[in-house]
Scaffold this motif. Structure first.
Motif, PDB file in Angstrom:
ATOM      1  N   ARG A  83      -7.563 -10.346  -6.979  1.00 49.02           N
ATOM      2  CA  ARG A  83      -7.999  -9.989  -5.617  1.00 49.02           C
ATOM      3  C   ARG A  83      -6.867 -10.233  -4.616  1.00 49.02           C
ATOM      4  O   ARG A  83      -6.684  -9.460  -3.670  1.00 49.02           O
ATOM      5  N   ARG A  84      -6.125 -11.313  -4.811  1.00 50.68           N
ATOM      6  CA  ARG A  84      -5.002 -11.604  -3.908  1.00 50.68           C
ATOM      7  C   ARG A  84      -3.914 -10.539  -4.043  1.00 50.68           C
ATOM      8  O   ARG A  84      -3.244 -10.195  -3.061  1.00 50.68           O
ATOM      9  N   ILE A  85      -3.730 -10.028  -5.261  1.00 47.54           N
ATOM     10  CA  ILE A  85      -2.744  -8.970  -5.476  1.00 47.54           C
ATOM     11  C   ILE A  85      -3.168  -7.708  -4.727  1.00 47.54           C
ATOM     12  O   ILE A  85      -2.350  -7.054  -4.060  1.00 47.54           O
ATOM     13  N   ILE A  86      -4.433  -7.351  -4.835  1.00 46.83           N
ATOM     14  CA  ILE A  86      -4.949  -6.169  -4.137  1.00 46.83           C
ATOM     15  C   ILE A  86      -4.735  -6.312  -2.625  1.00 46.83           C
ATOM     16  O   ILE A  86      -4.309  -5.381  -1.947  1.00 46.83           O
ATOM     17  N   GLN A  87      -5.017  -7.498  -2.116  1.00 44.08           N
ATOM     18  CA  GLN A  87      -4.823  -7.748  -0.685  1.00 44.08           C
ATOM     19  C   GLN A  87      -3.352  -7.581  -0.306  1.00 44.08           C
ATOM     20  O   GLN A  87      -3.027  -6.971   0.721  1.00 44.08           O
ATOM     21  N   LYS A  88      -2.453  -8.099  -1.151  1.00 41.27           N
ATOM     22  CA  LYS A  88      -1.017  -7.986  -0.877  1.00 41.27           C
ATOM     23  C   LYS A  88      -0.566  -6.535  -0.916  1.00 41.27           C
ATOM     24  O   LYS A  88       0.239  -6.100  -0.066  1.00 41.27           O
ATOM     25  N   ILE A  89      -1.062  -5.769  -1.875  1.00 43.45           N
ATOM     26  CA  ILE A  89      -0.712  -4.349  -1.952  1.00 43.45           C
ATOM     27  C   ILE A  89      -1.094  -3.644  -0.653  1.00 43.45           C
ATOM     28  O   ILE A  89      -0.298  -2.890  -0.079  1.00 43.45           O
ATOM     29  N   LEU A 120      -9.988  -2.519  -7.730  1.00 40.58           N
ATOM     30  CA  LEU A 120      -8.968  -1.470  -7.674  1.00 40.58           C
ATOM     31  C   LEU A 120      -9.323  -0.395  -6.656  1.00 40.58           C
ATOM     32  O   LEU A 120      -8.428   0.213  -6.049  1.00 40.58           O
ATOM     33  N   SER A 121     -10.605  -0.169  -6.453  1.00 39.40           N
ATOM     34  CA  SER A 121     -11.029   0.857  -5.500  1.00 39.40           C
ATOM     35  C   SER A 121     -10.673   0.478  -4.064  1.00 39.40           C
ATOM     36  O   SER A 121     -10.640   1.336  -3.175  1.00 39.40           O
ATOM     37  N   ARG A 122     -10.403  -0.803  -3.814  1.00 45.26           N
ATOM     38  CA  ARG A 122     -10.052  -1.262  -2.468  1.00 45.26           C
ATOM     39  C   ARG A 122      -8.614  -0.920  -2.093  1.00 45.26           C
ATOM     40  O   ARG A 122      -8.226  -1.036  -0.930  1.00 45.26           O
ATOM     41  N   ILE A 123      -7.790  -0.536  -3.073  1.00 39.69           N
ATOM     42  CA  ILE A 123      -6.394  -0.201  -2.779  1.00 39.69           C
ATOM     43  C   ILE A 123      -6.352   1.083  -1.942  1.00 39.69           C
ATOM     44  O   ILE A 123      -6.957   2.088  -2.295  1.00 39.69           O
ATOM     45  N   ARG A 124      -5.607   1.016  -0.832  1.00 39.29           N
ATOM     46  CA  ARG A 124      -5.485   2.159   0.065  1.00 39.29           C
ATOM     47  C   ARG A 124      -4.104   2.804  -0.100  1.00 39.29           C
ATOM     48  O   ARG A 124      -3.079   2.118  -0.016  1.00 39.29           O
ATOM     49  N   ALA A 125      -4.105   4.115  -0.316  1.00 34.54           N
ATOM     50  CA  ALA A 125      -2.854   4.857  -0.448  1.00 34.54           C
ATOM     51  C   ALA A 125      -3.124   6.303  -0.028  1.00 34.54           C
ATOM     52  O   ALA A 125      -3.691   7.076  -0.796  1.00 34.54           O
ATOM     53  N   PRO A 126      -2.750   6.679   1.187  1.00 34.80           N
ATOM     54  CA  PRO A 126      -3.151   7.983   1.728  1.00 34.80           C
ATOM     55  C   PRO A 126      -2.663   9.191   0.936  1.00 34.80           C
ATOM     56  O   PRO A 126      -3.309  10.241   0.962  1.00 34.80           O
ATOM     57  N   LEU A 127      -1.552   9.067   0.199  1.00 39.97           N
ATOM     58  CA  LEU A 127      -1.050  10.199  -0.579  1.00 39.97           C
ATOM     59  C   LEU A 127      -1.424  10.116  -2.056  1.00 39.97           C
ATOM     60  O   LEU A 127      -1.001  10.954  -2.859  1.00 39.97           O
ATOM     61  N   GLY A 128      -2.220   9.101  -2.431  1.00 44.93           N
ATOM     62  CA  GLY A 128      -2.748   9.082  -3.788  1.00 44.93           C
ATOM     63  C   GLY A 128      -2.420   7.839  -4.596  1.00 44.93           C
ATOM     64  O   GLY A 128      -1.450   7.126  -4.333  1.00 44.93           O
ATOM     65  N   LYS A 129      -3.294   7.587  -5.593  1.00 45.60           N
ATOM     66  CA  LYS A 129      -3.145   6.482  -6.532  1.00 45.60           C
ATOM     67  C   LYS A 129      -3.107   7.086  -7.943  1.00 45.60           C
ATOM     68  O   LYS A 129      -3.983   7.879  -8.305  1.00 45.60           O
TER      69      LYS A 129
END
Length: 290
Positions: A83-89, A120-129
């Motif tokens: 979870r901390r990794i996701i937050q950092k990403i 993993l669904s919490r990761i935000r990336a406007p141009l895609g994952k």
């Protein structure tokens, strides 16, 4: 009598020094083990690199790609740390997120599948994952488990295929190969029909595949798998690297026209140790080279 006493003193001094050296060695060994087991595996590093190339469109200058790899969720790596990794990403605000394989250490034994997909669904990336298979993702009857997780989390799985990332009228290609150890990689299929002169990024779990990939019109390969060796020694390098990461195991390499970057990953496997090989997130900023 005096000589005897001097001899006894010399022996006593020698034994004290010997015991001191032994105790010091044991202490150093204990401290090294403690550091490698409990400290360095939690010392996340974020490395930043600029990737310049004439084929990167001007519209993509400043676009940030984030690579993470080799989480190996399981006995030695828990959801709390993940979870901390996701937050950092998300704090790093990437435009594109790329996962280069080995999510679960033993997929068919992992009890929190839904929770992993949710994180993993919490990761935000406007141009895609985007994601690819690693050997552990196929292993342990994990092929479908892993695909299901990544698709629920909004990642596009790339298995011997590519996609075009568009910005205005320009685009770059991101291609992904199946795992080289337990999958069925097809390099030509992966890049087939990519328009000529398109800047192409390839995701391939095993870095030594770059020797084959360099025969194709790709420009940047991102890999994991090696964990940077997990345990390195000064002036010696990694003690052990997995198959297909024996030539290339950490950082940048140039193979003909292909640039390779090998990420050290986040978790551990086999042994829960890291020494001189801390876990890593990598941020690449694209730049048009005039």
């Amino acid at each position: 009598m005096e000589r005897l006493e001097i001899t006894k003193m010399n022996r006593r001094t020698f034994l004290k020094k010997l015991l001191g050296i032994g105790a010091g060695g044991m202490l150093a060994t204990s401290l090294s083990y403690y550091y490698a087991r409990f400290i360095e595996p939690r010392q996340l590093t974020v490395t930043h690199h600029v990737i310049s190339h004439p084929l990167i469109p001007e519209e993509f200058t400043g676009i940030k790609l984030l690579q993470f790899s080799d989480v190996h969720l399981g006995h030695y790596y828990g959801l709390k740390r993940f979870r901390r990794i996701i937050q950092k990403i998300n704090e790093l605000q990437p435009d594109i997120v790329l996962f280069t394989g080995d999510l679960l250490d033993e997929p068919n034994k992992y009890p929190h599948i839904e929770a992993v997909a949710s994180e993993l669904s919490r990761i935000r990336a406007p141009l895609g994952k985007f994601s690819i298979y690693g050997n552990h993702d196929h292993g342990g009857y994990g092929t479908n488990i892993y695909r299901d997780i990544m698709e629920k989390a909004g990642f596009r799985m790339l298995v011997n295929e590519h996609t075009l990332i568009r910005k205005a009228r320009s685009f770059i290609a991101i291609a992904g190969g199946d795992d080289m150890m337990l999958g069925k990689p097809d390099f030509s299929k992966m890049i087939k029909s990519i328009p000529d002169s398109t800047y192409t990024i390839v995701l391939l779990h095993e870095p030594d595949g770059a020797m084959q990939m360099s025969r194709y019109p790709a420009h940047l390969q991102l890999s994991g798998h090696s964990h940077g060796g997990q345990v390195q020694l000064p002036f010696i390098g990694p003690l052990i690297t997995p198959p297909l990461s024996e030539t290339y195991y950490e950082g940048f390499y140039q193979i003909n026209h292909l640039t390779l970057y090998v990420n050290r990953g986040l978790g551990t496997t086999r042994i829960p140790l890291r020494f001189l090989s801390p876990p890593e997130l990598t941020v690449f900023t694209l730049q048009h080279q005039a």
